[in-house]
Scaffold this active site. Structure first.
Site, PDB file in Angstrom:
ATOM      1  N   SER A  35       0.866  -1.185   0.000  1.00  0.00           N
ATOM      2  CA  SER A  35       0.000   0.000   0.000  1.00  0.00           C
ATOM      3  C   SER A  35       0.896   1.226   0.000  1.00  0.00           C
ATOM      4  CB  SER A  35      -0.866   0.029   1.260  1.00  0.00           C
ATOM      5  OG  SER A  35      -1.610  -1.151   1.381  1.00  0.00           O
ATOM      6  N   LYS A  74      -7.298   1.877  -2.264  1.00  0.00           N
ATOM      7  CA  LYS A  74      -6.817   1.417  -0.953  1.00  0.00           C
ATOM      8  C   LYS A  74      -6.830   2.560   0.075  1.00  0.00           C
ATOM      9  CE  LYS A  74      -4.593  -0.917   2.254  1.00  0.00           C
ATOM     10  NZ  LYS A  74      -5.124  -1.998   3.041  1.00  0.00           N
TER      11      LYS A  74
END
Ligand code: NAD
Length: 299
Positions: A96, A172
């Site tokens: 991420s 995300k």
């Protein structure tokens, strides 16, 4: 298809093991996680000697490291993926990271003849182990189609969020904002209940099936009730995600009021030695302010 796997931490290790279970030929490496590397080798992975070595033995390399500096180091650093890459190598970065970083890394990869897709995940360690992660992909649709089956080994939901590199990471960030604010709301609400004299276990039983219930509540409130803050997802990683969300939000002009508030709580926790706790430890922020510890009421 030969797969390389780089980054064998809380998430990467079980994800790599699921690929091995599904019959993929995997070469794995992590310079800082010898026990995890030994573990995946004992499950059938080829032991990589460096990130470059992994790339030289692979058609596609998956990276699962903390943040963009680690992705850059793994790909462009000394003995990195780019040094060992065969022409046309594909990289799927499942870390991420900030969407603009993802886009920039993909452009630098393209200059070296390497294709890249971002595919960050949600679901945490339990879903990494079960192979039921939610996977959010950004990059050319053709690359998504090529690797959809492989990603489905690690995930229960695999969605192409856009053709632009970084689209997966933007998705995300939205996920991380919702999770952070939801955990903080749970901590605030349960602290309210306990201070007003209602057993938080009863509150959990009463409201988890109603509109306030959520996957976050089901996963994190039992940890709060037990005073179990073993990660899971570390506070320091969530600080990284919220800083990326704030940067991105400020860049496009979105108000980030709730995110800013929770980021301040997480930063306070980091400054007070809790950076490696699970993010459910946001409760500790409320406990510190009130002087009332939730788990002491009935345990
Ligand atoms: P982690 O810190 O447990 O693991 C990261 C691994 O990357 C470590 O083992 C580290 O040694 C390795 N690494 C760092 N630099 C490297 C390099 N240059 N080359 C090779 N390996 C390198 O982190 P994690 O919890 O597994 O998270 C990984 C990513 O997944 C992060 O971006 C995180 O935000 C994201 N994520 C984590 C969770 C979770 O619940 N833990 C859930 C969803 C997404």
């Amino acid at each position: 298809m030969k797969v390389g796997f780089i980054g064998l931490g809380i998430m990467g290790r079980p994800m790599c093991k699921n690929l091995l279970k599904a019959g993929y030929e995997v070469t794995a490496f992590d310079p800082f996680a010898k026990a995890a590397l030994d573990d995946v080798v004992s499950c059938g992975a080829v032991r990589g000697e460096s990130n470059a070595d992994v790339a030289s033995k692979s058609d596609v390399v998956i990276t699962m490291v903390p943040n963009s500096p680690h992705v850059r180091e793994a790909i462009f650093g000394a003995n990195g993926v780019a040094e060992g890459a065969k022409p046309g190598l594909d990289i799927i970065d499942m870390s991420s990271i900030a969407p603009l970083q993802s886009k920039d890394i993909a452009e630098k990869c393209a200059e070296k003849g390497i294709n890249m897709m971002d595919a960050p995940v949600s679901g945490g360690e339990p879903k990494a182990i079960d192979g039921t992660l939610s996977i959010m992909c950004g990059g050319p649709k053709a690359m998504f189609d090529k690797y959809c089956e492989l990603l489905n080994v690690m995930g229960a939901s695999v969605v192409h969020c856009g053709d632009v590199n970084g689209a997966g990471n933007t998705t995300k960030l939205a996920n991380q904002v919702i999770v952070a604010v939801n955990i903080a709301a749970c901590a605030e609400a349960y602290e309210l209940a306990i201070m007003a004299g209602v057993d938080p276990e009863k509150v959990f039983a009463a409201i988890r099936g109603g509109l306030a219930g959520s996957t976050v509540m089901d996963a994190k409130v039992p940890m709060m009730l037990d005073g179990n803050f073993k990660p899971g997802f570390r506070i320091d990683l969530h600080i990284k995600d919220l800083n990326n969300a704030l940067d991105t939000g400020h860049g496009v002009g979105t108000p980030m009021i709730l995110t800013s508030a929770v980021q301040e709580m997480l930063q306070w926790l980091h400054n007070n030695g809790c950076g490696s706790d699970d993010h459910s430890a946001i409760l500790k922020y409320y406990e510190k302010i009130t002087g009332v510890e939730m788990r002491k009421l009935d345990k």
